[in-house]
Enzyme design. Structure first.
Site, PDB file in Angstrom:
ATOM      1  N   ARG A 137       0.811  -1.214   0.000  1.00  0.00           N
ATOM      2  CA  ARG A 137       0.000   0.000   0.000  1.00  0.00           C
ATOM      3  C   ARG A 137       0.845   1.265   0.000  1.00  0.00           C
ATOM      4  O   ARG A 137       0.339   2.345  -0.281  1.00  0.00           O
ATOM      5  CB  ARG A 137      -0.945   0.008   1.207  1.00  0.00           C
ATOM      6  N   ASP A 172     -15.938  -4.417  14.592  1.00  0.00           N
ATOM      7  CA  ASP A 172     -14.826  -4.920  13.773  1.00  0.00           C
ATOM      8  C   ASP A 172     -15.057  -6.417  13.564  1.00  0.00           C
ATOM      9  O   ASP A 172     -14.587  -7.237  14.341  1.00  0.00           O
ATOM     10  CB  ASP A 172     -13.487  -4.654  14.456  1.00  0.00           C
ATOM     11  N   HIS A 189     -10.380  -2.179   1.035  1.00  0.00           N
ATOM     12  CA  HIS A 189     -10.759  -1.259   2.100  1.00  0.00           C
ATOM     13  C   HIS A 189     -11.614  -0.158   1.492  1.00  0.00           C
ATOM     14  O   HIS A 189     -11.109   0.744   0.849  1.00  0.00           O
ATOM     15  CB  HIS A 189      -9.513  -0.637   2.733  1.00  0.00           C
ATOM     16  N   GLU A 225     -15.965  -4.012   3.567  1.00  0.00           N
ATOM     17  CA  GLU A 225     -14.899  -4.495   2.688  1.00  0.00           C
ATOM     18  C   GLU A 225     -15.235  -5.868   2.099  1.00  0.00           C
ATOM     19  O   GLU A 225     -15.510  -6.805   2.835  1.00  0.00           O
ATOM     20  CB  GLU A 225     -13.583  -4.611   3.461  1.00  0.00           C
TER      21      GLU A 225
END
Length: 270
Positions: free
Chosen positions: A45, A168, A123, A227
């Protein structure tokens, strides 16, 4: 530094490893969170992506889309961190109605005969009016891993996912379509996916938001991360093999608040 042939990965971010990688914001993750031995979200990333100046054309029935192809290959330094050769191609396409499609292709280019294994997640950070007024449809009754409880496995009990505290979760074996209903904006965001059986839902809520250096104290109120992912069952590629995953995002200008949308039509429609 920017040149016509290079693209900083903050436009579309990615990370790679053996095992979570405002307005809608997108990133790619080939190591989900700390599900692997490297740094959280892996390393790719933060890399530069090359722009393919002569990409293959879209199929004729998709010629109305504008698109760009990005390519990531490991450098010598990358090989010291993760000793595998690969080619990662990402096509970012925008339809005339504003639909966004991300198609990822990862090929094992090792010459030593060794396979490699990874997990993957897009994401996708959605801008929402008020997180307490948002519902996620399509994940009810499914099993999930709760990252806040050491990845214990549970079954979702509600008719829809709503938000009153930090969330989460990794939902497993999810449908190909998920709907995010924003009552105040009278808008439903539809996520369609292929090759990505799982889905992550995340919002840090107030305490964690205040502890994050790159996250405003109150920004959790206006964002939601959903996601498309492949996490429970890691992907293994032998040399020469290729994996493909795709995500498409679109908006329906109505919601429960307007009384005009039956979410089952969104989830079951084309």
């Amino acid at each position: 530094m920017f040149s016509p042939s290079m693209c900083r990965s903050s436009i579309v971010v990615a990370c790679l490893d053996d095992d979570h990688c405002g307005h809608e914001k997108h990133a790619l993750c080939l190591q989900f969170s700390n599900h692997g031995p490297l740094e959280p979200h892996g390393f790719a990333r933060n890399k530069l992506w090359s722009i393919d100046t002569d990409p293959p054309a879209f199929p004729t029935n998709s010629s109305s889309k504008a698109y760009i192809d990005l390519i990531l290959k490991p450098s010598e330094e990358d090989m010291k961190i993760w000793p595998h050769s690969y080619e990662f191609r990402l096509r970012v396409a925008l339809g005339p109605g504003g639909d966004l499609m991300l198609t990822s292709r990862i090929r094992n280019t090792n010459t030593d005969g060794k396979p490699f294994t990874f997990t993957f997640a897009y994401h996708t950070y959605f801008s929402v009016s008020d997180i307490s007024e948002v519902r996620v449809e399509g994940l009810e009754t499914l099993d999930y891993l709760d990252n806040l409880l050491n990845k214990q496995r549970f079954t979702e009990q509600g008719d829809a996912i709503t938000f009153e505290a930090e969330v989460d979760k990794i939902y497993l074996s999810t449908p190909t379509k998920i709907a995010i209903l924003d009552h105040e904006k009278k808008r439903t965001l539809v996520l369609r996916k292929d090759g990505l059986p799982d889905a992550v839902v995340w919002n840090p809520w107030d305490k964690k938001a205040k502890a994050m250096a790159d996250f405003g104290d109150d920004e959790y109120k206006h964002m939601l991360c959903v996601e498309a992912a492949a996490i429970e069952k890691p992907i293994t590629l032998k040399p020469g093999e290729e994996w493909r995953g795709r995500q498409e995002l679109s908006a329906v200008p109505s919601s429960y608040c307007s009384g005009q949308l039956d979410p089952r039509r969104v989830l079951q429609g084309s």
